[in-house]
Design a protein around this motif. Sequence first.
Motif, short mmCIF file in Angstrom:
data_model
loop_
_atom_site.label_atom_id
_atom_site.label_comp_id
_atom_site.label_asym_id
_atom_site.label_seq_id
_atom_site.Cartn_x
_atom_site.Cartn_y
_atom_site.Cartn_z
N GLU A 31 71.00 115.37 -12.18
CA GLU A 31 70.54 114.28 -11.33
C GLU A 31 71.53 114.00 -10.20
O GLU A 31 71.13 113.78 -9.06
N ARG A 35 70.63 114.44 -6.33
CA ARG A 35 70.73 113.27 -5.44
C ARG A 35 71.64 113.60 -4.25
O ARG A 35 71.33 113.27 -3.10
N GLU A 39 70.48 113.63 -0.33
CA GLU A 39 71.16 112.84 0.69
C GLU A 39 71.67 113.73 1.82
O GLU A 39 71.59 113.36 3.00
#
Length: 88
Positions: A31, A35, A39
């Motif tokens: 995760e 992430r 981004e």
Amino acid sequence: MTQTTSRIFDDFARLMNDAAGVATGVRREAETVMRAQAERILRELDVVTREEFDTVKDLAAAAREENEELKARITALEARLATPDAAE
């Protein structure tokens, strides 16, 4: 025999418990990596943040309201100039 069976089950339970802990750690790590990638991609695409979008949206709404007020004033002034009494 019951002592051996119980120990096998205990070892198996401990192994499954450790495997579940490792799986949870792997999930968290995945995760985090996903992430960070998301981004990075959004930064490269130069996508605006929610705060920036909301700010511009509020500014546009204020400008639209001011336009409507100015339009009403212009209409009123034009109406006053169109009447014959305004020439005096």
